[in-house]
Enzyme design. Structure first.
Site, PDB file in Angstrom:
ATOM      1  N   LEU A  51      17.880 116.988  23.308  1.00 19.11           N
ATOM      2  CA  LEU A  51      18.471 117.553  21.978  1.00 19.11           C
ATOM      3  C   LEU A  51      19.763 118.371  22.178  1.00 19.11           C
ATOM      4  CD1 LEU A  51      15.191 118.752  20.413  1.00 19.11           C
ATOM      5  CD2 LEU A  51      16.724 116.943  19.409  1.00 19.11           C
ATOM      6  N   GLY A  52      19.747 118.892  23.699  1.00 23.57           N
ATOM      7  CA  GLY A  52      20.972 119.646  24.098  1.00 23.57           C
ATOM      8  C   GLY A  52      20.809 119.844  25.728  1.00 23.57           C
ATOM      9  N   GLY A  54      22.443 122.415  28.697  1.00 16.38           N
ATOM     10  CA  GLY A  54      23.328 123.611  28.974  1.00 16.38           C
ATOM     11  C   GLY A  54      22.995 123.965  30.207  1.00 16.38           C
ATOM     12  N   ASP A 172      23.674 136.873  24.588  1.00 11.34           N
ATOM     13  CA  ASP A 172      24.547 135.414  24.466  1.00 11.34           C
ATOM     14  C   ASP A 172      24.450 135.396  22.915  1.00 11.34           C
ATOM     15  OD1 ASP A 172      26.110 133.550  24.811  1.00 11.34           O
ATOM     16  OD2 ASP A 172      24.545 132.016  25.582  1.00 11.34           O
TER      17      ASP A 172
END
Length: 742
Positions: A51-52, A54, A172
């Site tokens: 999905l992602g 990082g 963040d």
């Protein structure tokens, strides 16, 4: 307070070694817990398509084998790390899981589930937020009010206040880390995600002094507080700075330190360290959009000294957040629109890239690519294949000319300013302003992953259920079917009746479906989709990504609307034909007409000679008429203007013949309520299906049919100007009675 929360979390966290073994009730429980593997509890959905990705790990969707619930599973790899680095990372992962366990008790934070440790990685399992980014939703919906911005901020600040109360700083906070729970929820149902930079900075249990930490903590420069960027000691007040940047964005549509959205990280850092005043954040057109009652709050949040910023609880109690209608300017629609337009511009470059990539991935450029290259994309759903479409000369870069070319493949034109804006949205410091490495596109869009392979007879979705996804058939056949409840005409009020099932159409590999209920927002399914081959493989596009296809590129939305309209019309045509074939024949009938005859006439408004030619058994009541074969003209009268015009019906076209003005089943909103049909006149020999008006009205009132009405409105009842203004898809051109175009 944190100690109490940790105690509540003890048993599930102990299985991953997060808390001391003293919390365990039996000595052997820890050993038994550590033997439990991720694969025992979860099934990863397409682990090769995360999905992602990082700096803190990779996130995959996964299904809980016991409950069937879809979760987010963050993988933090252990590979290629020396022993000391591995030890530090393990400590950090366990701290993040502990943070999430405490933070996740707030409604606006993705809830923590559990932590697993394998030989090669740690896995943190949390709730999956499926509604996309908050700012994308705001941009989709256009202009919003300061009151709307205040509502969003109340949810964010409430979550941050809870975190700070529990001794946690997120560190963040940024738009990308504020997601929506699902496609169906409104913009206030947010979820904070990504606690990879979070730290415990709250009151110490030893001496009550404020714990402070140092280092940039992986925060994003555009949203990081000055003390974080300087490497000074910082505490939870750093989150208040980030909230100030987000609030400024919501109210003005621009970034306080990057108004033109063209500064790199180094320049943004320089401006942040110089201060908001020096950066010009509190003057000019953007600042003028901020309601007067909110300005002191924004200034305090963006104060350079942490001690000058308010605490989260103080922000939550601020008069403007409690009542955003306070002060001057809140009723200024022009300012609200300017802020909305600026916010749209801020995100438009990224949204355009997302939409363009998605359109290529789901096949909307295939026909154009086939003409250009002799073949379409290499594989539906592949980001790699989509990236290769942009990089046509395979030099590893995407240029403004590449973007223009792909836009043309999708039926749109972009100018130089548009394409440069798109490149800036993915560029990094040091990139050429006229081209960026192709790999920059990879993270613009989460990868699409196929659902589990289906077997013959398995349901993709069923009528009546809410399923916010658009599907591409990668392999196999899918049958789209529909069921109606048939009631006797004498007993429409009864809930009893018999079911009429229709097999509407069979879809083949490469075709898409599921768009009809998503174009006007997520609605219950009107039809049922079933795997009709030995096996089927589907690509599922989440609803919030599907909206990108039409919101950004009109050249893509047109074909989607055409497909939805054609399928809705096909559904109604199939229903009428099946009804006429029923043995009782009491609700519909088929008839053959000769050229020059009158199939139906309005006994109140039609001319006398037309009435004389009409069949007496059908012309005294409303009728829904389908042209099975032949060509038929329909005469329409606007009773307000007394204007008449004629429209041509072709095979599979239909019309609702209404005797009197007013809303009817094919115009439930009353868009053309002043019009009536005067007559139906076959131009050639024709075969027609006629359904009693009350039968048709009863069918269209069934829940599974209500959402298709949008695509069935008889636009030909209006004038040419009306059709073009509405942007609808006309069935045919309008023709005047004398044969001239209206």
């Amino acid at each position: 307070m944190f100690a109490a929360a940790a105690a509540r979390a003890a048993r599930p966290l102990a299985c991953a070694g997060l808390l001391p073994a003293a919390y365990l009730t039996r000595k052997d429980e820890q050993a038994r817990c550590l033997e439990r593997r991720l694969a025992d509890a979860y099934h990863l959905l397409e682990p090769e398509r995360p999905l992602g990705v990082g700096g803190h790990g990779v996130v995959f969707p996964g299904v809980n084998k016991s409950s069937g619930e879809i979760m987010a599973i963050k993988q933090v790899s252990k590979k290629h790390l020396p022993p000391e680095a591995l030890k530090r990372l393990g400590k950090r992962v366990k701290e993040e899981a502990t943070l999430l366990r405490v933070a996740g008790e707030h409604r606006s934070v993705c809830s923590y589930k559990e932590l697993f440790e394998g030989d090669d990685a740690w896995y943190i399992v949390t709730e999956l937020a499926r509604g996309g980014e908050l700012f994308d939703r705001l941009v989709e919906r256009g202009a919003y009010s300061p009151a709307g911005a205040a509502g969003v901020m109340r949810e964010l600040v409430d979550a941050v206040a809870y975190l700070h109360q529990m001794g946690i700083a997120h560190l963040d906070l940024k738009p990308e880390n504020v997601l929506l729970k699902s496609d169906e929820t409104d913009a206030s149902d947010v979820r904070l995600v990504d606690f990879g930079s979070a730290r415990f900075v709250g009151p110490s249990t030893e001496n009550g002094e404020e714990l402070r930490t140092r280092g940039a903590a992986g925060a994003t420069p555009a949203y990081a507080a000055p003390e974080v960027l300087r490497g000074d000691a910082f505490d939870a007040s750093a989150d208040l700075w980030s909230l100030g940047v987000i609030l400024y964005l919501l109210l003005t549509g621009t970034h306080p330190f990057d108004a033109r959205n063209d500064a790199d990280d180094a320049e943004v850092t320089r401006r942040v360290l110089a201060g908001a005043d020096a950066a010009g954040a509190f003057k000019g057109a953007a600042w003028a959009r901020v309601p007067s009652a909110a300005r002191p709050l924004v200034k305090r949040l963006l104060a350079d000294r942490p001690s000058d910023r308010p605490a989260a609880a103080e922000v939550l109690a601020h008069a403007w957040l409690q009542d955003p209608t306070r002060g001057e300017g809140f009723r200024d629609k022009a300012a609200a629109k300017a802020a909305s337009d600026a916010l749209r511009e801020f995100h438009l470059g990224r949204r355009r890239f997302k939409a363009m990539l998605l359109a290529v991935m789901v096949g909307y450029a295939d026909q154009a690519l086939a003409r250009e290259r002799g073949a379409g994309t290499a594989q539906l759903g592949s980001r790699r294949a989509a990236m290769d479409v942009f990089d046509s000369d395979n030099n590893g870069y995407v240029t403004t000319e590449d973007i223009k070319r792909v836009a043309r493949l999708l039926g749109d034109e972009l100018d130089e300013a548009d394409t440069r804006q798109m490149l800036r949205s993915v560029a990094r410091p040091g990139d050429d302003v006229l081209k960026v490495p192709k790999e920059r596109l990879r993270h613009m869009l989460p990868p699409l992953y196929p659902a589990h392979s289906l077997r013959r007879g398995d349901l993709v979705f069923s009528a009546g259920e809410t399923d916010p996804a658009f599907y591409i058939l990668l392999d196999g056949d899918v049958l789209i079917s529909h069921s109606f409840l048939l009631r006797p005409r004498s007993g429409f009020a009864s809930k009893s009746g018999r079911e009429l099932s229709l097999g509407l159409h069979r879809l083949r590999t490469g075709e898409s479906f599921g768009e009809t209920e998503l174009l006007e927002g997520v609605r219950p399914r009107a039809s049922t989709a079933t795997c009709a081959s030995t096996s089927c493989a589907l690509l599922a596009v989440p609803g919030h990504l599907f909206q990108l296809l039409g919101d950004v590129f009109t050249g893509v939305r047109g074909p989607i609307q055409d497909q939805a309209a054609a399928r809705c019309r096909g559904l109604v045509w199939s229903w009428a034909s099946a009804l006429a074939a029923q043995p009782d024949g009491g609700q519909a009938s088929r008839t053959s007409m000769t050229a020059g005859s009158v199939a139906w006439a309005n006994m109140e408004y039609a001319d006398t000679d037309v009435k004389a030619k009409s069949p007496r058994d059908t012309s005294k009541q409303d009728q829904f008429v389908v042209v099975e074969d032949g060509v038929v003209e329909v005469d329409v009268l606007d009773t307000k203007t007394n204007r008449r015009h004629t429209h041509t019906l072709w095979p599979k076209d239909f019309v609702y013949c209404n005797e009197r003005p007013g809303a009817h089943p094919l115009d439930s909103a009353g868009q053309f309520a002043s019009t009536v049909v005067l007559a139906l006149r076959p131009v050639t020999a024709a075969q027609l299906t006629l359904v009693h008006g009350d039968v048709f009205s009863q069918a269209m009132s069934q829940p599974s049919m209500q959402q298709v009405n949008t695509y069935l409105v008889e636009q030909f009842r209006g004038e040419v100007e009306t059709v073009s203004k509405k942007g609808r898809i006309p069935t045919h051109d309008l023709v005047a009675r004398n044969g001239e175009a209206l």
